[in-house]
Design a protein around this motif. Structure first.
Motif, PDB file in Angstrom:
ATOM      1  N   ALA A  63       0.834  -1.202   0.000  1.00 37.94           N
ATOM      2  CA  ALA A  63       0.000   0.000   0.000  1.00 37.94           C
ATOM      3  C   ALA A  63       0.871   1.255   0.000  1.00 37.94           C
ATOM      4  O   ALA A  63       0.585   2.212  -0.727  1.00 37.94           O
ATOM      5  CB  ALA A  63      -0.938  -0.003   1.204  1.00 37.94           C
ATOM      6  N   LEU A  64       1.926   1.246   0.796  1.00 38.98           N
ATOM      7  CA  LEU A  64       2.840   2.395   0.791  1.00 38.98           C
ATOM      8  C   LEU A  64       3.528   2.548  -0.558  1.00 38.98           C
ATOM      9  O   LEU A  64       3.668   3.661  -1.073  1.00 38.98           O
ATOM     10  CB  LEU A  64       3.882   2.245   1.904  1.00 38.98           C
ATOM     11  N   LEU A  65       3.963   1.445  -1.138  1.00 38.29           N
ATOM     12  CA  LEU A  65       4.627   1.489  -2.434  1.00 38.29           C
ATOM     13  C   LEU A  65       3.698   2.036  -3.515  1.00 38.29           C
ATOM     14  O   LEU A  65       4.086   2.933  -4.271  1.00 38.29           O
ATOM     15  CB  LEU A  65       5.115   0.096  -2.821  1.00 38.29           C
ATOM     16  N   PHE A  66       2.474   1.543  -3.592  1.00 36.25           N
ATOM     17  CA  PHE A  66       1.529   2.026  -4.591  1.00 36.25           C
ATOM     18  C   PHE A  66       1.154   3.486  -4.324  1.00 36.25           C
ATOM     19  O   PHE A  66       0.964   4.251  -5.259  1.00 36.25           O
ATOM     20  CB  PHE A  66       0.268   1.158  -4.605  1.00 36.25           C
ATOM     21  N   GLY A  67       1.047   3.872  -3.052  1.00 32.91           N
ATOM     22  CA  GLY A  67       0.757   5.265  -2.725  1.00 32.91           C
ATOM     23  C   GLY A  67       1.871   6.198  -3.149  1.00 32.91           C
ATOM     24  O   GLY A  67       1.623   7.283  -3.693  1.00 32.91           O
ATOM     25  N   ILE A  69       4.034   5.634  -5.551  1.00 32.80           N
ATOM     26  CA  ILE A  69       4.011   5.681  -7.014  1.00 32.80           C
ATOM     27  C   ILE A  69       2.923   6.634  -7.496  1.00 32.80           C
ATOM     28  O   ILE A  69       3.129   7.399  -8.440  1.00 32.80           O
ATOM     29  CB  ILE A  69       3.815   4.269  -7.593  1.00 32.80           C
ATOM     30  N   ALA A  70       1.754   6.627  -6.858  1.00 34.00           N
ATOM     31  CA  ALA A  70       0.665   7.520  -7.257  1.00 34.00           C
ATOM     32  C   ALA A  70       1.002   8.981  -6.961  1.00 34.00           C
ATOM     33  O   ALA A  70       0.655   9.867  -7.737  1.00 34.00           O
ATOM     34  CB  ALA A  70      -0.620   7.127  -6.554  1.00 34.00           C
ATOM     35  N   GLU A  75       6.433  12.655 -11.831  1.00 33.47           N
ATOM     36  CA  GLU A  75       7.811  12.307 -12.145  1.00 33.47           C
ATOM     37  C   GLU A  75       7.909  11.056 -13.009  1.00 33.47           C
ATOM     38  O   GLU A  75       8.808  10.926 -13.816  1.00 33.47           O
ATOM     39  CB  GLU A  75       8.602  12.082 -10.859  1.00 33.47           C
ATOM     40  N   ILE A  76       6.984  10.133 -12.826  1.00 32.85           N
ATOM     41  CA  ILE A  76       6.996   8.871 -13.573  1.00 32.85           C
ATOM     42  C   ILE A  76       5.932   8.951 -14.660  1.00 32.85           C
ATOM     43  O   ILE A  76       4.753   9.118 -14.364  1.00 32.85           O
ATOM     44  CB  ILE A  76       6.711   7.677 -12.639  1.00 32.85           C
TER      45      ILE A  76
END
Length: 88
Positions: A63-67, A69-70, A75-76
């Motif tokens: 959840a932290l990783l996807f957050g 990234i969002a 930047e991405i």
């Protein structure tokens, strides 16, 4: 809204993946340390200790990783803009 939905998606995927990895880690633990199977002790150890720990760690981490990234969407480049034609 996009951040929250991606975080919830990460939570769901992390729980499933973490639980599976927790079961795998529990089975390895039982084989390495020769845990007794008397009255289902080894099964209870895996499914009441390793699986919930794996699910919690996987869910929070994903959840932290996807957050993140969002949040870093600017930047991405997730979606590319169509290429422009050159005028001759």
């Amino acid at each position: 809204m996009k951040i929250a939905l991606l975080a919830l998606l990460g939570l769901a995927l992390g729980i499933l993946g973490g639980a599976a990895l927790g079961i795998g880690a529990g089975l390895v633990w039982i084989e390495v340390f020769k845990t007794t199977s008397f009255e289902g002790y080894s099964g209870m150890l895996v499914f009441f200790t390793f699986m919930p720990l794996g699910a919690a760690i996987g869910g929070i981490g994903c959840a932290l990783l996807f957050g993140i990234i969002a949040i870093r969407d600017a930047e991405i480049a997730i979606e590319r803009e169509p290429a422009r034609r050159r005028d001759r």
